[in-house]
Design an enzyme around this catalytic site. Sequence first.
Site, PDB file in Angstrom:
ATOM      1  N   CYS A   9      -0.944   8.907   7.110  1.00 56.79           N
ATOM      2  CA  CYS A   9      -2.281   8.559   6.641  1.00 56.79           C
ATOM      3  C   CYS A   9      -3.208   8.307   7.836  1.00 56.79           C
ATOM      4  CB  CYS A   9      -2.225   7.305   5.778  1.00 56.79           C
ATOM      5  SG  CYS A   9      -1.411   7.537   4.191  1.00 56.79           S
ATOM      6  N   CYS A  52      -3.458   4.822   9.557  1.00 56.78           N
ATOM      7  CA  CYS A  52      -2.190   4.282  10.054  1.00 56.78           C
ATOM      8  C   CYS A  52      -1.546   5.196  11.086  1.00 56.78           C
ATOM      9  CB  CYS A  52      -1.228   4.059   8.894  1.00 56.78           C
ATOM     10  SG  CYS A  52      -1.837   2.858   7.701  1.00 56.78           S
ATOM     11  N   CYS A  98       7.898   4.144   5.791  1.00 53.50           N
ATOM     12  CA  CYS A  98       6.949   3.826   4.732  1.00 53.50           C
ATOM     13  C   CYS A  98       7.630   3.548   3.403  1.00 53.50           C
ATOM     14  CB  CYS A  98       5.956   4.967   4.572  1.00 53.50           C
ATOM     15  SG  CYS A  98       6.768   6.536   4.306  1.00 53.50           S
ATOM     16  N   CYS A 151       0.842  -1.204   0.000  1.00 55.01           N
ATOM     17  CA  CYS A 151       0.000   0.000   0.000  1.00 55.01           C
ATOM     18  C   CYS A 151       0.876   1.253   0.000  1.00 55.01           C
ATOM     19  CB  CYS A 151      -0.927  -0.021   1.220  1.00 55.01           C
ATOM     20  SG  CYS A 151      -2.091   1.353   1.250  1.00 55.01           S
ATOM     21  N   CYS A 152       1.911   1.280   0.873  1.00 59.43           N
ATOM     22  CA  CYS A 152       2.813   2.442   0.908  1.00 59.43           C
ATOM     23  C   CYS A 152       3.524   2.614  -0.439  1.00 59.43           C
ATOM     24  CB  CYS A 152       3.842   2.284   2.014  1.00 59.43           C
ATOM     25  SG  CYS A 152       3.236   2.650   3.679  1.00 59.43           S
TER      26      CYS A 152
HETATM   27 FE1  SF4 Z   1      -1.337   2.829   2.926  1.00 63.43          FE
HETATM   28 FE2  SF4 Z   1      -1.119   3.250   5.559  1.00 63.43          FE
HETATM   29 FE3  SF4 Z   1       1.041   3.407   3.961  1.00 63.43          FE
HETATM   30 FE4  SF4 Z   1      -0.875   5.279   3.901  1.00 63.43          FE
HETATM   31  S1  SF4 Z   1       0.530   4.816   5.617  1.00 63.43           S
HETATM   32  S2  SF4 Z   1       0.116   4.381   2.171  1.00 63.43           S
HETATM   33  S3  SF4 Z   1      -2.745   4.026   4.174  1.00 63.43           S
HETATM   34  S4  SF4 Z   1      -0.189   1.584   4.425  1.00 63.43           S
END
Ligand code: SF4
Length: 231
Positions: free
Chosen positions: A198, A201, A226, A114-115
């Site tokens: 985010c 998170c 991240c 996701c990151c």
């Molecule tokens: Fe995804 Fe969380 Fe990374 Fe944001 S901080 S990109 S929502 S995993």
Amino acid sequence: MSANIPEITANATPAEILRAGIEAAGGPVSLACSFSLEDVAIINIAHEAGLSLGVFALDTGRLNEETYEVADALVERYHLHIDWFFPRHEEVERLERAEGLFSFRESLDKRHACCHIRKVEPLSRALTGLAGWVTGMRREQSVTRSDLKAVELDSLNGGILKINPLIDWSEEQLTSYTDEHRLPKNRLYSQGYRSIGCAPCTRAVQPGEDARAGRWWWENPENKECGLHRR
Ligand code: SF4
């Protein structure tokens, strides 16, 4: 593009680090702005020192409303131009259709995926054409940042300079600077947040926890990055 790392004395101020880094980069330099206290302080320092510093931001699609309010306040105060970068929409669609909306909590691999889509890939586009980038990272923030340098060569991003002007600032110094200059401040800080990313998170931290304990709180401390600051 590759630049020389400038000599930075041990007692250099953030403005001096910033100036030396920008001059050594010898081309366009931008701040990677997440609208933290650190980033807002850097914008003010650059503004007061008359330094030429671009600003880009990554809109992951999962930011808090309060973060956008800071962005808006900065545009108003400094007539700032922010270069926003978004994830590739096809990748977000594929991720959310296949994995759902909260897959990042299922495993470290899924969190990194996701990151990568929402932050790392857009960062690589944001850095394209830059001679250097500036971050608000501070050594005391976490175990992952204790060996930071004021100016480093970012070999993972084409050998451009990575400039960390607040490297030696404590949280107290940062808060004093913010208050003294009446800088825009994310309202979440007054709710116990100390590092804001985010929305899903990030959470407030408890007294005695380190500043990044509220980021990916379900993971081990050594994993709390991240991918933006791989070294
Ligand atoms: Fe995804 Fe969380 Fe990374 Fe944001 S901080 S990109 S929502 S995993």
